[in-house]
Motif scaffolding. Structure first.
Motif, PDB file in Angstrom:
ATOM      1  N   THR A 107       0.812  -1.217   0.000  1.00  0.00           N
ATOM      2  CA  THR A 107       0.000   0.000   0.000  1.00  0.00           C
ATOM      3  C   THR A 107       0.845   1.266   0.000  1.00  0.00           C
ATOM      4  OG1 THR A 107      -0.148  -0.065   2.432  1.00  0.00           O
ATOM      5  CG2 THR A 107      -1.898  -1.147   1.187  1.00  0.00           C
ATOM      6  N   GLY A 108       2.147   1.147   0.248  1.00  0.00           N
ATOM      7  CA  GLY A 108       2.983   2.337   0.291  1.00  0.00           C
ATOM      8  C   GLY A 108       4.451   2.001   0.420  1.00  0.00           C
TER       9      GLY A 108
ATOM     10  N   ASP B 231       6.730   8.810   3.928  1.00  0.00           N
ATOM     11  CA  ASP B 231       5.840   7.702   3.588  1.00  0.00           C
ATOM     12  C   ASP B 231       5.074   8.083   2.332  1.00  0.00           C
ATOM     13  OD1 ASP B 231       4.324   5.399   3.678  1.00  0.00           O
ATOM     14  OD2 ASP B 231       3.873   5.571   5.808  1.00  0.00           O
ATOM     15  N   HIS B 232       5.255   7.320   1.257  1.00  0.00           N
ATOM     16  CA  HIS B 232       4.550   7.582   0.002  1.00  0.00           C
ATOM     17  C   HIS B 232       3.530   6.486  -0.253  1.00  0.00           C
ATOM     18  CE1 HIS B 232       6.938  10.981  -1.270  1.00  0.00           C
ATOM     19  NE2 HIS B 232       8.054  10.312  -1.125  1.00  0.00           N
ATOM     20  N   GLN B 233       2.297   6.861  -0.466  1.00  0.00           N
ATOM     21  CA  GLN B 233       1.254   5.889  -0.766  1.00  0.00           C
ATOM     22  C   GLN B 233       1.379   5.420  -2.217  1.00  0.00           C
ATOM     23  OE1 GLN B 233      -0.991   4.612   1.594  1.00  0.00           O
ATOM     24  NE2 GLN B 233       0.552   5.682   2.827  1.00  0.00           N
ATOM     25  N   LEU B 234       0.958   4.182  -2.466  1.00  0.00           N
ATOM     26  CA  LEU B 234       0.923   3.624  -3.812  1.00  0.00           C
ATOM     27  C   LEU B 234      -0.515   3.600  -4.314  1.00  0.00           C
ATOM     28  CD1 LEU B 234       3.440   0.698  -3.230  1.00  0.00           C
ATOM     29  CD2 LEU B 234       3.864   2.769  -4.554  1.00  0.00           C
ATOM     30  N   ASN B 235      -0.674   3.634  -5.619  1.00  0.00           N
ATOM     31  CA  ASN B 235      -1.995   3.773  -6.218  1.00  0.00           C
ATOM     32  C   ASN B 235      -2.772   2.464  -6.316  1.00  0.00           C
ATOM     33  OD1 ASN B 235      -1.736   6.578  -6.698  1.00  0.00           O
ATOM     34  ND2 ASN B 235      -0.467   6.167  -8.498  1.00  0.00           N
ATOM     35  N   SER B 236      -2.098   1.338  -6.051  1.00  0.00           N
ATOM     36  CA  SER B 236      -2.761   0.043  -6.205  1.00  0.00           C
ATOM     37  C   SER B 236      -2.124  -0.951  -5.249  1.00  0.00           C
ATOM     38  CB  SER B 236      -2.603  -0.457  -7.642  1.00  0.00           C
ATOM     39  OG  SER B 236      -2.973  -1.819  -7.752  1.00  0.00           O
TER      40      SER B 236
ATOM     41  N   ALA C 132      10.055   4.773  -8.545  1.00  0.00           N
ATOM     42  CA  ALA C 132       9.976   6.241  -8.506  1.00  0.00           C
ATOM     43  C   ALA C 132       9.744   6.730  -7.079  1.00  0.00           C
ATOM     44  CB  ALA C 132       8.872   6.732  -9.431  1.00  0.00           C
ATOM     45  N   ARG C 133       8.814   6.097  -6.351  1.00  0.00           N
ATOM     46  CA  ARG C 133       8.536   6.487  -4.967  1.00  0.00           C
ATOM     47  C   ARG C 133       9.752   6.232  -4.073  1.00  0.00           C
ATOM     48  NH1 ARG C 133       5.070   8.324  -7.449  1.00  0.00           N
ATOM     49  NH2 ARG C 133       2.804   8.132  -7.238  1.00  0.00           N
ATOM     50  N   THR C 134      10.434   5.112  -4.306  1.00  0.00           N
ATOM     51  CA  THR C 134      11.617   4.775  -3.513  1.00  0.00           C
ATOM     52  C   THR C 134      12.733   5.792  -3.741  1.00  0.00           C
ATOM     53  OG1 THR C 134      11.072   2.415  -3.594  1.00  0.00           O
ATOM     54  CG2 THR C 134      13.346   2.991  -3.074  1.00  0.00           C
ATOM     55  N   ALA C 135      13.020   6.113  -4.988  1.00  0.00           N
ATOM     56  CA  ALA C 135      14.075   7.074  -5.309  1.00  0.00           C
ATOM     57  C   ALA C 135      13.747   8.456  -4.751  1.00  0.00           C
ATOM     58  CB  ALA C 135      14.283   7.134  -6.821  1.00  0.00           C
ATOM     59  N   ASP C 136      12.486   8.873  -4.897  1.00  0.00           N
ATOM     60  CA  ASP C 136      12.080  10.172  -4.354  1.00  0.00           C
ATOM     61  C   ASP C 136      12.237  10.197  -2.835  1.00  0.00           C
ATOM     62  OD1 ASP C 136      11.435  11.067  -6.866  1.00  0.00           O
ATOM     63  OD2 ASP C 136       9.265  10.763  -6.647  1.00  0.00           O
TER      64      ASP C 136
ATOM     65  N   MET D 243       3.640 -10.052  21.214  1.00  0.00           N
ATOM     66  CA  MET D 243       3.581  -9.044  20.170  1.00  0.00           C
ATOM     67  C   MET D 243       4.963  -8.455  19.928  1.00  0.00           C
ATOM     68  SD  MET D 243       0.459  -9.037  19.225  1.00  0.00           S
ATOM     69  CE  MET D 243       0.571  -7.624  18.114  1.00  0.00           C
ATOM     70  N   CYS D 244       5.176  -7.972  18.709  1.00  0.00           N
ATOM     71  CA  CYS D 244       6.450  -7.329  18.396  1.00  0.00           C
ATOM     72  C   CYS D 244       6.551  -6.012  19.161  1.00  0.00           C
ATOM     73  CB  CYS D 244       6.591  -7.092  16.890  1.00  0.00           C
ATOM     74  SG  CYS D 244       5.601  -5.732  16.254  1.00  0.00           S
ATOM     75  N   LYS D 245       7.765  -5.527  19.337  1.00  0.00           N
ATOM     76  CA  LYS D 245       8.007  -4.313  20.124  1.00  0.00           C
ATOM     77  C   LYS D 245       8.310  -3.093  19.271  1.00  0.00           C
ATOM     78  CE  LYS D 245       9.643  -6.582  24.352  1.00  0.00           C
ATOM     79  NZ  LYS D 245      10.778  -6.736  25.302  1.00  0.00           N
ATOM     80  N   LEU D 246       8.649  -3.286  18.000  1.00  0.00           N
ATOM     81  CA  LEU D 246       9.101  -2.165  17.179  1.00  0.00           C
ATOM     82  C   LEU D 246       7.991  -1.522  16.372  1.00  0.00           C
ATOM     83  CD1 LEU D 246      12.528  -3.559  15.958  1.00  0.00           C
ATOM     84  CD2 LEU D 246      12.064  -2.083  17.904  1.00  0.00           C
ATOM     85  N   GLY D 247       6.798  -2.073  16.439  1.00  0.00           N
ATOM     86  CA  GLY D 247       5.655  -1.442  15.818  1.00  0.00           C
ATOM     87  C   GLY D 247       5.686  -1.468  14.308  1.00  0.00           C
ATOM     88  N   PRO D 248       4.972  -0.513  13.685  1.00  0.00           N
ATOM     89  CA  PRO D 248       4.835  -0.541  12.222  1.00  0.00           C
ATOM     90  C   PRO D 248       6.104  -0.184  11.462  1.00  0.00           C
ATOM     91  CG  PRO D 248       3.776   1.414  13.149  1.00  0.00           C
ATOM     92  CD  PRO D 248       4.162   0.548  14.310  1.00  0.00           C
ATOM     93  N   ASP D 249       7.141   0.272  12.175  1.00  0.00           N
ATOM     94  CA  ASP D 249       8.402   0.615  11.503  1.00  0.00           C
ATOM     95  C   ASP D 249       9.372  -0.562  11.433  1.00  0.00           C
ATOM     96  OD1 ASP D 249       7.730   3.287  11.027  1.00  0.00           O
ATOM     97  OD2 ASP D 249       8.359   3.891  13.027  1.00  0.00           O
TER      98      ASP D 249
END
Length: 408
Positions: free
Chosen positions: A92-93, A110-115, A125-129, A373-379
């Motif tokens: 998703t991003g 954080d860049h969202q993806l279109n699909s 492109a999103r990664t390079a930006d 549960m993991c400790k580092l969260g969504p990152d």
């Protein structure tokens, strides 16, 4: 075949790697403590740490009192020596984060993806930006970046060219590093599956730390796992081990995105959860095109909707049965659940997951396993990706840019 002879150079690298790793994970430490903890002689520790100080890899970090003698100098890895970037390519991003060598986050985008089946060109492109943006936002130079780690969906094939195979999103042999080079990215690149980078992050800094045998599971849009055996991530013949989401949980069951039927991902991945909810309501589901927001709305609805509560209880059951398979197969001492959907389900359904696991696992190995549960969260995926160039530094006992091990 004759065994490989250990040269003086090999021994020197080993000693540098040993001391640098100990300081990275457990520092600051004195030279005396380093000798005790590593078994290296005081003279070796003194000589090697002098080299590492000269190379600016480690610095003094204050003094500590000794028993009756002069205070001892503490050493630590210099956080300012270099920077690392971790990138989480999700479905998703694209999340890009920049860290110093103390793994302090200095910038993130954080860049969202279109699909949910993103075109590789859009991801590149999103990664390079994002990479350029975090370097600018942190106010660092590109030359200070030790390397860029990237966690991707699917399997990373490492050969003459590094290729990404992600069947569930329609990627077949995508040459991601080559495509990034074509976008002008010249930094060292390190790629691995996102579940495996999450696993390394949790093993280094999170809920897996201290375990030798563990499975770190990722429940997001897709479902995956990092299997840790005797402290090492199990990769398999072509690095595709850990595709837990594509183990069969129901023979002839729901259609999975991979094309097979009955995969765990079709029941426990976010897309599968939301689709099961829609079907349970006769085609009416949560009205939200954003998958994360839709799952959050479904979880909120469970307080008042019996259908929502039943779908989520069933999801916990499927996840628990899947974890039982991991316990029966690998006999881990610890299972850690992460991923954005896993975190969203969180503590509220963890007990239900444990009950289902107990119902489906062999009793003796289950009793030896903790589930948390993991400790580092969504990152966690991005943090783990950033550890890939750090691991190269620690393994080499010095700057890997001087003897590159990156993928491209």
């Amino acid at each position: 075949m004759e065994p490989k002879r250990t040269t003086v150079r090999d021994l020197r690298r080993h000693n540098r790697s040993t001391l640098l790793s100990k300081l990275f994970f457990d520092g600051p430490l004195s030279r005396h403590e380093l000798s005790q903890l590593t078994g290296l002689s005081a003279a070796t520790v003194s000589n090697v740490t002098a080299e590492l100080v000269e190379d600016r890899l480690i610095v003094e970090a204050g003094l500590v009192e000794s028993d009756g003698g002069r205070p001892r100098v503490l050493l630590r890895v210099d956080p300012k020596y270099a920077h690392v970037v971790g990138i989480d390519v999700g479905e998703t991003g694209v999340k890009v984060e920049l860290f110093d060598l103390a793994m302090t986050r200095l910038a993130a985008v954080d860049h969202q993806l279109n699909s949910v089946e993103p075109d590789p060109a859009e991801v590149v492109a999103r990664t390079a930006d994002g990479l350029r943006e975090v370097i600018e936002a942190a106010g660092v130079t590109e030359s200070s970046v030790l390397g860029v780690g990237i966690g991707v969906p699917g399997t990373v094939e490492k050969g003459t060219r590094t290729l990404v195979h992600a069947q569930t999103i329609g990627w077949d042999a995508v040459p991601l590093p080559t495509m990034l080079r074509d976008q002008g990215i010249r930094l060292p690149l390190f790629l691995d599956n996102g579940a495996k980078t999450q696993g390394q992050a949790e093993m280094w800094f999170g809920a897996g730390r201290g375990a030798r045998h563990a499975v770190i599971v990722l429940v997001g849009s897709g479902v995956g796992a990092a299997v840790i055996t005797d402290g090492q991530t199990y990769a398999g013949y072509s690095s595709s081990a850990g595709e837990w989401g594509h183990t069969t949980i129901v023979y002839g069951g729901r259609q999975c995105r991979c094309g097979a039927r009955g995969c765990l991902e079709a029941y426990a991945g976010a897309e599968g959860i939301l689709d099961r909810y829609r079907k349970a309501r006769g085609g009416r589901g949560v009205v939200d095109t954003d998958e994360q927001a839709a799952l959050a709305a479904l979880i909120a609805a469970a307080d008042t909707s019996k259908t929502a509560a039943r779908v989520l209880d069933e999801t916990a059951g499927y996840v628990g049965a899947g974890i039982a398979n991991l316990i029966n197969l690998f006999n881990p001492e610890r299972i850690v659940m992460g991923g954005w959907a896993g975190l969203a389900l969180g503590e509220q359904w963890l007990e239900a997951v444990k009950r289902s696991t107990a119902d489906h696992a062999l009793r003796h190995p289950y009793e030896q396993t903790s589930i948390e549960m993991c400790k580092l969260g969504p990152d966690a995926v991005a943090v783990g990706a950033a550890t890939l160039p750090v691991a190269a530094l620690l393994d080499a006992g010095g700057d890997p840019r001087e003897s590159p091990r990156s993928v491209a």
